[in-house]
Design an enzyme around this catalytic site. Structure first.
Site, PDB file in Angstrom:
ATOM      1  CG  ASP A 193      -0.245  -0.158   2.533  1.00 33.69           C
ATOM      2  OD1 ASP A 193       0.815   0.476   2.730  1.00 33.69           O
ATOM      3  OD2 ASP A 193      -0.727  -0.940   3.361  1.00 33.69           O
ATOM      4  CE  LYS A 231      -4.361  -1.527   1.629  1.00 31.98           C
ATOM      5  NZ  LYS A 231      -4.055  -2.627   2.548  1.00 31.98           N
ATOM      6  CG  ASP A 236       2.726  -4.299   5.328  1.00 33.93           C
ATOM      7  OD1 ASP A 236       3.122  -3.243   5.864  1.00 33.93           O
ATOM      8  OD2 ASP A 236       1.524  -4.493   5.033  1.00 33.93           O
ATOM      9  N   GLY A 283      -5.481 -11.282   4.166  1.00 28.16           N
ATOM     10  CA  GLY A 283      -6.341 -11.120   2.996  1.00 28.16           C
ATOM     11  C   GLY A 283      -5.742 -10.195   1.961  1.00 28.16           C
TER      12      GLY A 283
END
Length: 338
Positions: free
Chosen positions: A180, A203, A229, A236
Site C-alpha cells: 500500500d 489499493k 510490510d 487477505g
C-alpha cells in the site's frame, strides 16, 4: 551517570521461546551463562494475573521480555504487573522489551468518538514504572512520541536484507513491493539496502475492510517480487496483492513481514496463495499451524535483541545495529560469509 549492573532478564508467557533464545545469545556474547530470572506468572481461577519473583532484584538492571500479541490484553497486563512487582522490589532500572507492540494500529482517531489506544498503552507502561522501551518495527514510528521515556525502535529491514542476499543470488531480478502507499518508506529502505527496484500496490477501499480495486505502480513483469510490510493479520490483502502481482506478470512472489499475527484464516490463505514463501520474524510466538506451513519461514530476532539489550545496559549505541557491517557478524551463524 548512573552505574548499573549486568542486565538481568525476566520473561512473561507471551513468547517464552524468544526470551530463552535471547538469553542464549547473550551468553555467547558475554562468555558466561545468562538465564531468565526465576519467577512465576500465573492466573487465579477468575483469570487474575499473579506474579512472584523468586530472586533478589534490588539494584538490578531488569529487562522484561513480553510482546503484547494475542491475547493482547492478557499479555499487556502481564507486562504491567511484572514491572510493578520489579519496581516494588527496588530494581534499579526496568526496560520493557516488547518485540511486537500491540495496539500500535490504533495510533490516531480515524473517525469521531474513537480512542487513540496506542497513547493509552504508552501511559500505562510509563505509570507501571518502566523507564525504557525496546521494540521492533512499530506500526507507526510517531508512536515513539507518545512516550515520555526513551523508546528504541529496532528495524527488521537490515535482517531481511541479510536473508534476501542469502536466499536470492541474482538481486538484479528482484523488485521490492509495498502492499500500500502508506508502506512505501519501509519498502524503499529495504530496496535501497539490496539495490533492488521498487513497486507499489495501490489499493482503494469501498468500505473499511473491503477492497474495491488494486493497481500495480511500477514494472513487475518477469520479476521476482518481494512484498514487504510490518504486520500480516488475516493476510487477505497480502494474498490479494500477491495474486495481482502474478496476474501482472511477476515470475515469483515472496513476502517479508516483520510481525506474523496470522489470525483467523490467515495461515490457510497463505498456504493456498500464489506466494512461494512468506518470511516472518519470531517477534510473536508461532502457532503449531504456522510451524506446519511449508511456505512460511521464520527468521530469529534473538541475535539483534540480545545485542540491543547489551548495548542499552552498557550505554552504547543501539542505532549501530541498523548498519549492515555491525549486524552481519551478529547473524554470521545464520548467514555465513560466502
Amino acid at each position: 551517570m548512573m552505574s548499573v549492573n549486568q542486565p538481568k532478564l525476566i520473561s512473561g508467557n507471551a513468547n517464552r521461546p524468544l526470551a530463552e533464545a535471547i538469553a542464549r545469545r547473550m551468553s555467547i556474547h558475554r562468555g558466561e551463562t545468562v538465564r531468565l530470572c526465576d519467577a512465576r506468572v500465573e492466573r487465579f481461577n477468575d483469570a487474575e494475573i499473579f506474579v512472584e519473583v523468586f530472586e533478589n532484584v534490588r539494584g538490578e538492571d531488569m529487562f522484561v521480555i513480553q510482546p503484547t500479541s494475542n491475547p493482547a490484553n492478557d499479555n499487556l497486563m502481564e507486562l504491567l504487573i511484572m514491572c510493578d512487582a520489579l519496581r516494588r522490589s527496588s530494581a534499579a532500572r526496568i526496560t520493557a522489551v516488547i518485540p511486537y507492540f500491540g495496539y500500535a494500529r490504533q495510533d490516531r482517531r480515524t473517525k469521531a468518538r474513537t480512542p487513540i489506544s496506542a497513547k493509552l498503552v504508552a501511559n500505562l507502561i510509563a505509570e507501571a514504572g518502566i523507564e525504557r522501551v525496546l521494540t521492533m518495527d512499530l506500526h507507526a514510528t510517531q508512536i515513539q512520541g507518545f512516550f515520555d521515556i526513551p523508546v528504541d525502535n529496532l528495524y527488521a529491514a537490515p535482517v531481511f536484507a541479510l536473508d534476501i542476499k542469502h536466499q536470492f543470488k541474482k538481486l538484479t531480478d528482484v523488485t521490492v513491493v509495498s502492499p500500500d502507499v502508506g508502506g512505501v518508506g519501509r519498502a524503499r529502505e529495504l530496496a535501497e539496502r539490496i539495490g533492488a527496484d521498487l513497486a507499489i500496490v495501490d489499493k482503494r477501499r469501498a468500505a473499511p475492510g473491503e477492497i474495491a480495486s488494486m493497481t500495480v505502480i511500477g514494472e513487475v513483469k518477469d520479476r521476482v517480487c518481494i512484498i514487504v510490510d510490518d504486520i500480516a493479520d488475516t493476510a487477505g490483502t497480502l494474498c490479494k496483492a500477491a495474486e495481482l502481482l502474478k496476474d501482472t506478470g511477476a515470475k515469483e512472489v515472496h513476502a517479508y513481514i516483520s510481525h506474523g499475527v496470522l489470525s483467523g484464516p490467515a495461515v490457510d490463505r497463505v498456504k493456498a496463495s500464489v506466494m512461494k514463501s512468506l518470511v516472518i520474524t519470531d517477534s510473536i510466538e508461532p502457532t503449531p499451524q504456522v510451524l506446519g506451513a511449508k511456505n512460511i519461514r521464520i527468521i530469529p530476532t534473538a541475535p539483534i535483541f540480545g545485542q540491543a539489550i547489551l548495548n542499552i545496559a552498557n550505554g552504547t549505541s543501539v542505532s549501530s545495529l541498523f548498519d549492515d557491517n555491525t549486524l552481519s557478524p551478529i547473524y554470521e551463524a545464520f548467514y555465513p560469509a560466502a
